[in-house]
Design an enzyme around this catalytic site. Structure first.
Site, PDB file in Angstrom:
ATOM      1  N   PHE A   7     -50.744   8.051 -37.394  1.00  0.00           N
ATOM      2  CA  PHE A   7     -51.923   7.526 -37.586  1.00  0.00           C
ATOM      3  C   PHE A   7     -52.771   8.564 -38.645  1.00  0.00           C
ATOM      4  O   PHE A   7     -53.899   7.952 -39.293  1.00  0.00           O
ATOM      5  CB  PHE A   7     -52.536   7.611 -36.461  1.00  0.00           C
ATOM      6  CG  PHE A   7     -53.933   6.738 -36.096  1.00  0.00           C
ATOM      7  CD1 PHE A   7     -53.870   5.196 -36.108  1.00  0.00           C
ATOM      8  CD2 PHE A   7     -55.077   7.204 -36.201  1.00  0.00           C
ATOM      9  CE1 PHE A   7     -55.003   4.591 -35.939  1.00  0.00           C
ATOM     10  CE2 PHE A   7     -56.214   6.541 -36.078  1.00  0.00           C
ATOM     11  CZ  PHE A   7     -56.170   5.185 -36.242  1.00  0.00           C
ATOM     12  N   GLU A   8     -52.654   9.770 -38.516  1.00  0.00           N
ATOM     13  CA  GLU A   8     -53.516  10.655 -39.404  1.00  0.00           C
ATOM     14  C   GLU A   8     -52.891  10.554 -40.856  1.00  0.00           C
ATOM     15  O   GLU A   8     -53.618  11.483 -41.460  1.00  0.00           O
ATOM     16  CB  GLU A   8     -53.371  12.045 -38.792  1.00  0.00           C
ATOM     17  CG  GLU A   8     -54.293  12.294 -37.540  1.00  0.00           C
ATOM     18  CD  GLU A   8     -53.801  11.488 -36.321  1.00  0.00           C
ATOM     19  OE1 GLU A   8     -52.469  11.582 -36.067  1.00  0.00           O
ATOM     20  OE2 GLU A   8     -54.416  10.922 -35.490  1.00  0.00           O
ATOM     21  N   PHE A  16     -44.488   4.886 -49.164  1.00  0.00           N
ATOM     22  CA  PHE A  16     -44.493   4.775 -47.509  1.00  0.00           C
ATOM     23  C   PHE A  16     -42.990   4.922 -47.064  1.00  0.00           C
ATOM     24  O   PHE A  16     -42.038   4.155 -47.153  1.00  0.00           O
ATOM     25  CB  PHE A  16     -44.759   3.283 -47.172  1.00  0.00           C
ATOM     26  CG  PHE A  16     -44.708   2.704 -45.744  1.00  0.00           C
ATOM     27  CD1 PHE A  16     -45.816   2.929 -45.112  1.00  0.00           C
ATOM     28  CD2 PHE A  16     -43.672   2.325 -45.156  1.00  0.00           C
ATOM     29  CE1 PHE A  16     -46.013   2.629 -43.763  1.00  0.00           C
ATOM     30  CE2 PHE A  16     -43.672   1.865 -43.899  1.00  0.00           C
ATOM     31  CZ  PHE A  16     -44.772   1.967 -43.208  1.00  0.00           C
ATOM     32  N   ILE A  34     -41.725   5.487 -33.328  1.00  0.00           N
ATOM     33  CA  ILE A  34     -40.557   4.856 -32.213  1.00  0.00           C
ATOM     34  C   ILE A  34     -41.168   3.986 -31.304  1.00  0.00           C
ATOM     35  O   ILE A  34     -41.985   4.630 -30.539  1.00  0.00           O
ATOM     36  CB  ILE A  34     -39.756   5.900 -31.903  1.00  0.00           C
ATOM     37  CG1 ILE A  34     -39.197   6.650 -33.182  1.00  0.00           C
ATOM     38  CG2 ILE A  34     -38.490   5.208 -31.085  1.00  0.00           C
ATOM     39  CD1 ILE A  34     -38.202   7.678 -32.942  1.00  0.00           C
ATOM     40  N   ARG A  75     -31.638   6.486 -40.034  1.00  0.00           N
ATOM     41  CA  ARG A  75     -32.486   6.346 -41.439  1.00  0.00           C
ATOM     42  C   ARG A  75     -33.150   7.622 -42.074  1.00  0.00           C
ATOM     43  O   ARG A  75     -33.524   7.728 -42.840  1.00  0.00           O
ATOM     44  CB  ARG A  75     -33.260   5.305 -41.320  1.00  0.00           C
ATOM     45  CG  ARG A  75     -32.901   3.950 -40.955  1.00  0.00           C
ATOM     46  CD  ARG A  75     -33.662   3.082 -40.301  1.00  0.00           C
ATOM     47  NE  ARG A  75     -33.028   1.730 -40.199  1.00  0.00           N
ATOM     48  CZ  ARG A  75     -32.060   1.331 -39.327  1.00  0.00           C
ATOM     49  NH1 ARG A  75     -31.818   2.256 -38.471  1.00  0.00           N
ATOM     50  NH2 ARG A  75     -31.746   0.029 -39.485  1.00  0.00           N
ATOM     51  N   HIS A 104     -48.959   0.829 -28.198  1.00  0.00           N
ATOM     52  CA  HIS A 104     -49.422   2.027 -29.095  1.00  0.00           C
ATOM     53  C   HIS A 104     -48.718   1.900 -30.362  1.00  0.00           C
ATOM     54  O   HIS A 104     -49.269   2.179 -31.452  1.00  0.00           O
ATOM     55  CB  HIS A 104     -49.092   3.296 -28.177  1.00  0.00           C
ATOM     56  CG  HIS A 104     -49.769   4.481 -28.912  1.00  0.00           C
ATOM     57  ND1 HIS A 104     -51.074   4.795 -28.738  1.00  0.00           N
ATOM     58  CD2 HIS A 104     -49.466   5.313 -29.423  1.00  0.00           C
ATOM     59  CE1 HIS A 104     -51.373   5.820 -29.433  1.00  0.00           C
ATOM     60  NE2 HIS A 104     -50.411   6.145 -29.849  1.00  0.00           N
TER      61      HIS A 104
END
Ligand code: INI
Length: 201
Positions: free
Chosen positions: A100-101, A156, A125, A170, A131
């Site tokens: 989020f940051e 990204f 995850i 991945r 959330h």
């Protein structure tokens, strides 16, 4: 940092690869140049950024949440940059608490003019609540906004998976390393945008 640059510094000219002859899903780099023929001569010009990272300065933003996975993504990104000519002194890795940051940090880095590109990596995850969707969604939207608003490629390289195994797969497992891929994409985008901007001159 002893150098302040308002625009990313110029680097050697990008070397566009030959136009590809196949579909838009052809692998990069294209295996064969488009054959020379009458129809090819009248075909539209195609342009693609090279994977030459010589002289580029690239920042990586990494989320500490799921840190072991993020570390693998960072290592992948740094490997890709090094293998393609980016000096390790020209790479900066900034760690943030969670995905989020990432956008706020990417915006600061992209706005300094010191970095040709910013590569964002981390793992979101799915847990037991929604959330994960807010974190992944806002990270994606925020990263796209930073790229669009600053003109600096912001890649990204976040994993958004349903379980930890999918993320491990991945992050250097059998499904590749998305940090590595995002870093390659950063080099390609810097060179592509440079090429397209030079066409305007
Ligand atoms: N941050 C992640 O990077 N990955 C996650 O999977 C995750 N989940 O699922 O909670 C996560 N949450 C933290 C978030 O990014 C912020 O750091 C936190 O909400 C404080 O703003």
């Amino acid at each position: 940092m002893d150098q302040t640059i308002t625009q990313p510094p110029d680097t050697p000219d990008s070397k566009p690869l030959p136009p590809q002859g196949g579909s838009g899903t052809a692998p990069f780099p294209p295996s064969e140049p488009r054959p020379s023929s009458d129809s090819a001569d009248s075909a539209p010009e195609e342009v693609q950024g090279s994977l030459n990272g010589d002289g580029l300065r690239v920042a990586v933003v990494a989320s500490r949440f799921h840190q072991d996975i993020a570390r693998r993504l960072v290592d992948g990104a740094v490997s890709a940059l090094g293998e393609h000519g980016v000096e390790s002194d020209d790479i900066r890795v900034a760690w943030v608490p969670g995905c989020f940051e990432i956008p706020q940090t990417a915006r600061v880095l992209a706005s300094t003019g010191l970095w040709h590109a910013v590569v964002c990596v981390g793992a979101v995850i799915k847990g037991e609540t929604a959330h994960f969707e807010y974190v992944a969604g806002q990270a994606a939207l925020g990263i796209e906004a930073v790229s669009r608003e600053t003109g600096v490629p912001v890649l990204f390289g976040l994993l958004t998976t349903y379980d930890e195994q999918q993320a491990l797969d991945r992050a250097g497992g059998h499904a590749g390393n998305k940090g590595y891929d995002a870093a390659l994409g950063a080099i390609e985008m810097v060179n592509l945008l440079r090429e397209l901007r030079s066409m305007e001159d």
